[in-house]
Design an enzyme around this catalytic site. Structure first.
Site, short mmCIF file in Angstrom:
data_model
loop_
_atom_site.label_atom_id
_atom_site.label_comp_id
_atom_site.label_asym_id
_atom_site.label_seq_id
_atom_site.Cartn_x
_atom_site.Cartn_y
_atom_site.Cartn_z
N LYS A 171 0.86 -1.18 0.00
CA LYS A 171 0.00 0.00 0.00
C LYS A 171 0.90 1.24 0.00
CE LYS A 171 -3.59 1.96 2.95
NZ LYS A 171 -4.55 1.70 4.01
N HIS B 145 -0.23 4.51 0.30
CA HIS B 145 -0.79 5.69 0.97
C HIS B 145 -1.15 5.29 2.40
CE1 HIS B 145 -4.18 3.40 -0.60
NE2 HIS B 145 -4.88 3.90 0.40
#
Ligand code: PRP
Ligand code: ORO
Length: 237
Positions: free
Chosen positions: A121, A123
């Site tokens: 991921k 963010h």
């Protein structure tokens, strides 16, 4: 085909096997595996999705861990984190930890679980580990099945990259298969991992248990196909 006499399965295995059959998680037919092998049976842990089935599989994992060398009679626990590789390992690690904690909060209440994302991921909190960080922790992998051992080796690599220490592996089902098709790869996936990493590798059920059970039921056709498959892929250790 004449079969040797059957040995009754221990009660905890029989209970779990009955849950597998009631969840339809153990199926007979024709299935393509991650390794590319064509198998006459398949264990689908994703089908333990009803509350009572989830309780059954997590109880079986918790029993296996509680009675293993990973937990000593003195009360000392030899690991810090249960790590469930994505995807099917994720609910197994979480619910097994909950079961252990229900069993003894004093012993297991401060342990953690975590799992990886298949895609990192970029963010928010970022990264590819959710739950407890693995760095400098003693980690036990919890997963559904070992066939050729590819998925387990991927999980071991994640733990290494994250700075954790692998101390054990527990799977619901050991298919007891060889690592590869070549002559030099006749060892079992579990045996090779045990030898290479020197850690306990445990399973709740194995192919031998299913064969034993089918013999007791007289499931001749499924048994014949299982035995043919086993002769082709069985490990020499
Ligand atoms: O021992 P192996 O030959 O690697 O095969 C067994 C693995 O294959 C499947 O994983 P898959 O990558 O399909 O993951 P998922 O269904 O959990 O996403 C299964 O869940 C086992 O983890
Ligand atoms: O080898 C596999 O891909 C595999 C076998 C099995 O029985 N169950 C499963 O989910 N994967």
């Amino acid at each position: 085909m004449s079969n040797p006499p059957t040995t009754p399965l221990p009660a905890h295995k029989l209970t779990f096997l009955q849950s597998c059959l009631s969840a339809n998680a153990l199926k007979f037919g024709t299935f393509t595996l991650k390794s590319g092998r064509t198998s006459p049976y398949f264990f689908n842990a994703g089908l333990f999705h009803e509350g009572h089935l989830l309780r059954s599989i997590s109880t079986a994992f918790a029993e296996t861990i509680h009675n293993s060398p990973l937990c000593r009679a003195t009360g000392e626990v030899g690991f810090d984190i249960l790590f469930g590789p994505a995807y099917k390992g994720i609910p197994l690690a979480a619910t097994t930890l909950l079961k252990l904690c229900d069993r003894s909060e004093a012993r297991y209440g401060a342990l953690s679980y975590s799992f990886n994302r298949k895609e990192a991921k970029d963010h928010g909190e970022g990264g590819n580990i959710v739950g407890a960080p693995l760095k400098n922790k003693r980690v036990v992998i919890i997963d559904d099945v070992i066939t050729a051992g590819t998925a387990i080796r991927e999980a071991i690599e994640i733990i290494k990259v994250q700075g954790g220490k692998l101390v054990g592996i527990v799977v619901a089902f050991d298919r007891m298969e060889r690592v590869g098709d070549g002559e030099a790869q006749r060892g079992s996936a579990i045996g090779e991992v045990r030898r290479q990493y020197g850690v306990p590798v445990l399973s709740i059920l194995s192919l031998d248990d299913v064969v034993e059970f089918l013999r007791g039921l007289g499931g001749e056709e499924d048994l014949r196909r299982l035995q043919e498959y086993r002769e082709r892929y069985q490990a020499r250790d």
